[in-house]
Scaffold this active site. Structure first.
Site, PDB file in Angstrom:
ATOM      1  N   GLU A   1      -3.822   2.502  -7.216  1.00 17.38           N
ATOM      2  CA  GLU A   1      -4.332   3.495  -6.330  1.00 17.38           C
ATOM      3  C   GLU A   1      -3.366   4.690  -6.581  1.00 17.38           C
ATOM      4  O   GLU A   1      -2.181   4.949  -6.079  1.00 17.38           O
ATOM      5  CB  GLU A   1      -4.335   2.961  -4.814  1.00 17.38           C
ATOM      6  CG  GLU A   1      -4.980   1.771  -4.391  1.00 17.38           C
ATOM      7  CD  GLU A   1      -5.526   1.795  -2.923  1.00 17.38           C
ATOM      8  OE1 GLU A   1      -6.637   1.815  -2.830  1.00 17.38           O
ATOM      9  OE2 GLU A   1      -4.485   2.124  -2.162  1.00 17.38           O
TER      10      GLU A   1
ATOM     11  N   GLY B   1      -7.688   9.478   0.097  1.00 20.31           N
ATOM     12  CA  GLY B   1      -7.964  10.201   1.130  1.00 20.31           C
ATOM     13  C   GLY B   1      -8.052  11.696   1.018  1.00 20.31           C
ATOM     14  O   GLY B   1      -8.271  12.591   1.762  1.00 20.31           O
TER      15      GLY B   1
ATOM     16  N   GLY C   1     -11.702   5.237   3.358  1.00 26.54           N
ATOM     17  CA  GLY C   1     -12.595   6.175   4.292  1.00 26.54           C
ATOM     18  C   GLY C   1     -14.253   5.374   4.205  1.00 26.54           C
ATOM     19  O   GLY C   1     -14.646   5.512   5.108  1.00 26.54           O
TER      20      GLY C   1
ATOM     21  N   HIS D   1       0.986  -1.324   0.058  1.00 25.53           N
ATOM     22  CA  HIS D   1      -0.004   0.004   0.051  1.00 25.53           C
ATOM     23  C   HIS D   1       0.899   1.160  -0.074  1.00 25.53           C
ATOM     24  O   HIS D   1       1.723   1.454   0.456  1.00 25.53           O
ATOM     25  CB  HIS D   1      -0.864  -0.070   1.217  1.00 25.53           C
ATOM     26  CG  HIS D   1      -1.808   0.993   0.991  1.00 25.53           C
ATOM     27  ND1 HIS D   1      -1.846   2.423   1.610  1.00 25.53           N
ATOM     28  CD2 HIS D   1      -3.275   0.991   0.800  1.00 25.53           C
ATOM     29  CE1 HIS D   1      -2.859   3.163   1.455  1.00 25.53           C
ATOM     30  NE2 HIS D   1      -3.584   2.281   0.901  1.00 25.53           N
TER      31      HIS D   1
HETATM   32  P1  PGA Z   1      -9.449   6.083   0.417  1.00 25.22           P
HETATM   33  O1  PGA Z   1      -8.272   5.034   0.740  1.00 25.22           O
HETATM   34  O2  PGA Z   1     -10.894   5.401  -0.155  1.00 25.22           O
HETATM   35  O3  PGA Z   1      -9.856   6.785   1.773  1.00 25.22           O
HETATM   36  O4  PGA Z   1      -8.979   7.031  -0.648  1.00 25.22           O
HETATM   37  C1  PGA Z   1      -8.104   4.184  -0.496  1.00 25.22           C
HETATM   38  C2  PGA Z   1      -6.721   3.212   0.063  1.00 25.22           C
HETATM   39  O5  PGA Z   1      -6.162   4.147   0.579  1.00 25.22           O
HETATM   40  O6  PGA Z   1      -6.843   2.090  -0.070  1.00 25.22           O
END
Ligand code: PGA
Length: 249
Positions: free
Chosen positions: A169, A175, A235, A96
């Site tokens: 991602e 986030g 989130g 990640h």
């Molecule tokens: P987010 O995070 O949906 O809060 O943007 C995604 C992730 O880090 O896997």
């Protein structure tokens, strides 16, 4: 080969064991009607056992968010793939961007963690993604290509076909409330699939998830893209109703 949609929550450093149990009790009836979708929650290590017990029989898989590549040893604070599996995990997130950026995970470490996860019969969700600076410098594809080649180094086609799930991602979308447009995500994920194929991996059967500010109101449009096979949700996976709405997109 059809790719079963894969909807996964990543709770990051949120929820105790009891909070995980409460969430799972609330979410199970909300997602129960959905056949043909795989649903997973990556929970803090301290909640793995309770979450797996609570999810038993529900079809929701429970996973770890990180692992060490050794089976055991003098690695203070770490957990192994075998330990996560023994606590009830059937998958693990590997690489990640928060691990890469905040805790120093390199592509080489990711490749070792991937091998450890697959060796313990866990499904491995391997994350790749570019930063805003890299995207603005026009380096997205080059960065992703290097991450893929480094993170999947040594992976056999058979092992990839059995246990690899990819997640794209973009770091600038995590986030931040800023989602990649569905076109941007599709274009990048099609590139990732071509790269997997060029690496000799069974690209048509490997699921590629999108992650980064996924919400109930953008899930369906993202999932309609041909190379988006699932979603990795931070989130919006913390509340049962919003996670269920995404699962039921
Ligand atoms: P987010 O995070 O949906 O809060 O943007 C995604 C992730 O880090 O896997």
């Amino acid at each position: 080969m059809p790719r079963t949609p894969f909807l996964a929550g990543n709770w990051k450093m949120f929820k105790t064991g009891q909070q995980a149990v409460d969430f799972i009790r609330e979410v199970v009836p909300l997602v129960a009607g959905r056949a043909g979708r795989e649903v997973a929650l990556a929970v803090p290590a301290t909640a793995l056992f309770q979450a797996a017990e609570a999810a038993r029989g529900s079809g929701i898989a429970i996973g770890a968010q990180n692992l060490h590549w050794e089976r055991e040893g003098a690695f203070t604070g770490e957990i192994s793939a075998a330990m996560a599996a023994a606590a009830g995990a059937s998958l693990a997130i590997v690489g990640h961007s928060e691990r890469r950026q905040l805790f120093g995970d390199t592509d080489e470490w990711v490749s070792r963690k991937l091998a450890a996860a697959l060796g313990a019969d866990l499904l491995a969700v391997v994350c790749v993604g570019e930063t805003l600076a890299q995207r603005e410098a026009g380096r997205t594809l080059e960065v992703l290509s290097a991450q893929l080649r480094g993170s999947l180094a040594g992976l056999s086609a058979t092992a990839a076909g059995k246990g690899l799930v990819m997640a794209y991602e973009p770091v600038w979308a995590i986030g931040t409330g800023k989602t990649a447009t569905k076109e941007e995500a599709q274009e990048t994920q099609a590139f990732i699939r071509r790269e997997l194929s060029a690496m000799g991996l069974p690209a048509e059967s490997i699921r590629i998830l999108y992650g980064g500010s996924v919400k109930p109101d953008n899930a369906a449009a993202l999932m309609a893209q041909p190379d988006i096979d699932g979603l990795l949700v931070g989130g919006a996976s913390l509340k049962a109703d919003s996670f269920a709405a995404i699962v039921n997109f």
